[in-house]
Design a protein around this motif. Structure first.
Motif, PDB file in Angstrom:
ATOM      1  N   ALA A  82       0.887  -1.202   0.074  1.00  0.00           N
ATOM      2  CA  ALA A  82       0.070   0.094  -0.035  1.00  0.00           C
ATOM      3  C   ALA A  82       0.781   1.218   0.131  1.00  0.00           C
ATOM      4  O   ALA A  82       0.534   2.191  -0.554  1.00  0.00           O
ATOM      5  N   LYS A  83       2.042   1.471   0.692  1.00  0.00           N
ATOM      6  CA  LYS A  83       3.026   2.423   0.669  1.00  0.00           C
ATOM      7  C   LYS A  83       3.483   2.641  -0.738  1.00  0.00           C
ATOM      8  O   LYS A  83       3.639   3.737  -1.215  1.00  0.00           O
ATOM      9  N   ALA A  84       3.659   1.387  -1.395  1.00  0.00           N
ATOM     10  CA  ALA A  84       4.157   1.581  -2.735  1.00  0.00           C
ATOM     11  C   ALA A  84       2.939   2.284  -3.786  1.00  0.00           C
ATOM     12  O   ALA A  84       3.419   2.987  -4.516  1.00  0.00           O
ATOM     13  N   VAL A  85       1.888   1.760  -3.491  1.00  0.00           N
ATOM     14  CA  VAL A  85       0.791   2.541  -3.916  1.00  0.00           C
ATOM     15  C   VAL A  85       0.872   4.036  -4.043  1.00  0.00           C
ATOM     16  O   VAL A  85       0.650   4.876  -4.829  1.00  0.00           O
ATOM     17  N   GLU A  86       0.949   4.361  -2.554  1.00  0.00           N
ATOM     18  CA  GLU A  86       0.837   5.811  -2.128  1.00  0.00           C
ATOM     19  C   GLU A  86       2.060   6.428  -2.774  1.00  0.00           C
ATOM     20  O   GLU A  86       1.903   7.542  -3.458  1.00  0.00           O
ATOM     21  N   THR A  87       3.235   5.902  -3.076  1.00  0.00           N
ATOM     22  CA  THR A  87       4.332   6.406  -3.462  1.00  0.00           C
ATOM     23  C   THR A  87       4.141   6.766  -5.278  1.00  0.00           C
ATOM     24  O   THR A  87       4.338   7.796  -5.526  1.00  0.00           O
ATOM     25  N   LEU A  88       3.417   5.888  -5.882  1.00  0.00           N
ATOM     26  CA  LEU A  88       3.306   6.001  -7.294  1.00  0.00           C
ATOM     27  C   LEU A  88       2.338   7.142  -7.231  1.00  0.00           C
ATOM     28  O   LEU A  88       2.481   7.881  -8.305  1.00  0.00           O
ATOM     29  N   VAL A  89       1.162   7.385  -6.664  1.00  0.00           N
ATOM     30  CA  VAL A  89       0.181   8.097  -6.947  1.00  0.00           C
ATOM     31  C   VAL A  89       0.903   9.842  -6.548  1.00  0.00           C
ATOM     32  O   VAL A  89       0.758  10.649  -7.250  1.00  0.00           O
ATOM     33  N   HIS A  90       1.667   9.883  -5.577  1.00  0.00           N
ATOM     34  CA  HIS A  90       2.606  11.001  -5.238  1.00  0.00           C
ATOM     35  C   HIS A  90       3.615  11.195  -6.335  1.00  0.00           C
ATOM     36  O   HIS A  90       3.880  12.555  -7.114  1.00  0.00           O
ATOM     37  N   LEU A  91       4.150  10.186  -6.977  1.00  0.00           N
ATOM     38  CA  LEU A  91       5.216  10.419  -7.940  1.00  0.00           C
ATOM     39  C   LEU A  91       4.495  11.027  -9.164  1.00  0.00           C
ATOM     40  O   LEU A  91       5.086  11.913  -9.781  1.00  0.00           O
TER      41      LEU A  91
END
Length: 415
Positions: A397-406
């Motif tokens: 889920a943190k990886a998902v969050e990172t992609l959205v921020h990216l």
């Protein structure tokens, strides 16, 4: 990030994907190399169309491409998110996934092979996941987190962006590809068809990882042709290729083996040997972070073969080297924006960015060398290529969050 990613949807996707056996096969001449990869690619094709993406295309060589339309009016570089659908060849890939809710630190015994277990003592990363929901296989297969975690993370991030058009971002391209585990992952991708200015592979491990340095890699094959003779009348006639293969393997320097190297040290690794009295074949992989180190390892192998050739001139030794991939650092260090933007996205997700030299390669190695800068991001996988493979749902889920921020960082930082 408000609202947070839908972890239940992320988990459902991951559990679906890992139950499909997508092992690649380096003995196959097709791309993808196995039919199971087509099964997952077609499932993803259906899911992408159901999400409403445009330009969903599954190519004849198994590259699944799609577009997430921009929500920003800025002229923003097109960024690609990539993950490979195949799993490693060494174990079956049709996982029976198990979800271990709120991990409490006790050993996790995998029921189909109780000898396989996860403990904090053997796997210190587990200490960082106390209270997390962990996913494992049942003990006799791969979980397939490498790289179905990356696949699920991308799909969940895309769904989140589509459900929240208020998040500004440029045009995104998706690429799900076959055969990364056999070093063919991007061999047949058409970069013009992909149509991106930069990219990221989702094929890393611990939260916060942004990797931009990999091994440089070569493969080597040694074929030894002996002299056949009836063993009853073989004296001074037979030249046994199997024995010569054994002498070659014994002469490889032990200190240059994977078993004795770590950090920035490379290695020479025999991965397969088929030996008969008449003919033998040894396959090796050579790895180093620097090209001169890789050349030195080629020279070591060549010297051993030369010595065997001189000792037994009646045999024929055919040694060939093949380039596999090169350290992506050589290109990325010339323009570190994709790395710096990822570090900012990781910080916005509440994590500390960290970079390590990958003792392996990613599809980004190939893409970067061909002109598409593609560092590698974390997606939570651990103990890959083993029956103890596991992943934390919270880390995914943190990886998902990172992609959205990216996606937003690229929009903000673009002129």
């Amino acid at each position: 990030m408000n609202p947070p990613p839908d972890s239940a949807d992320l988990l459902d996707r991951f559990l679906r994907y890992v139950q499909i056996d997508t092992r690649s096969n380096d003995q196959s001449a097709t791309t993808p190399s196995t039919p199971g990869q087509w099964d997952l690619l077609r499932l993803l094709e259906t899911e992408l169309k159901a999400l409403g993406l445009v330009g969903v295309t599954l190519t004849e060589h198994g590259y699944l491409l799609a577009t997430v339309p921009a929500t920003s009016a800025k002229k923003t570089p097109v960024v690609a998110w990539c993950a490979h659908v195949d799993t490693a060849t060494n174990l079956p890939g049709r996982a029976k996934p198990l979800v271990h809710r709120a991990y409490d630190g006790r050993p996790i015994i995998l029921p189909d092979d109780p000898a396989q277990k996860l403990t904090i003592e053997a796997t210190p990363f587990l200490r960082d996941c106390l209270g997390h929901d962990l996913i494992t296989a049942s003990g006799t297969t791969l979980l397939g987190s490498d790289d179905k975690s990356g696949v699920a993370v991308i799909m969940a991030a895309v769904r989140h962006l589509l459900r929240h058009p208020e998040i500004p971002h440029g045009r995104l391209r998706l690429c799900f590809n076959p055969d990364e585990e056999i070093a063919r992952g991007m061999a047949r991708i058409n970069l013009a068809q992909l149509g991106a200015d930069a990219g990221y592979t989702l094929d890393g491990s611990s939260p916060g990882e942004i990797d931009f340095e990999t091994f440089s890699a070569d493969a080597a094959v040694l074929e030894i042709h002996g002299v056949a003779a009836h063993p009853g009348w073989a004296k001074d006639v037979m030249v046994n290729a199997a024995r010569l293969a054994g002498r070659f393997l014994a002469a490889l320097p032990p200190d240059l083996s994977p078993e004795r190297t770590s950090g920035l040290a490379g290695f020479i690794h025999p991965v397969e040997c088929t030996a008969f009295a008449e003919v033998a074949r040894v396959k090796l992989i050579l790895r180093d972070f620097e090209l001169d180190g890789l050349a030195a390892k080629r020279a070591v192998v060549g010297k051993i073969v030369g010595e065997l050739r001189a000792a037994e001139p009646r045999a024929r030794f055919d040694l060939t080297f093949t380039e596999q991939y090169r350290n992506m650092r050589y290109w990325l260090e010339q323009d570190m924006r994709p790395v710096e933007f990822a570090r900012e996205a990781i910080r916005r997700a509440g994590l500390a960015p960290k970079s390590t030299a990958i003792r392996g390669g990613t599809d980004g190695s190939n893409l970067t060398a061909r002109g598409l800068p593609t560092p590698n991001l974390f997606c939570g996988m651990h103990e890959v290529h083993s029956p103890r493979e596991w992943v934390s749902l919270q880390d995914m889920a943190k990886a998902v969050e990172t992609l959205v921020h990216l996606a937003s960082v690229w929009d903000e930082r673009s002129a």
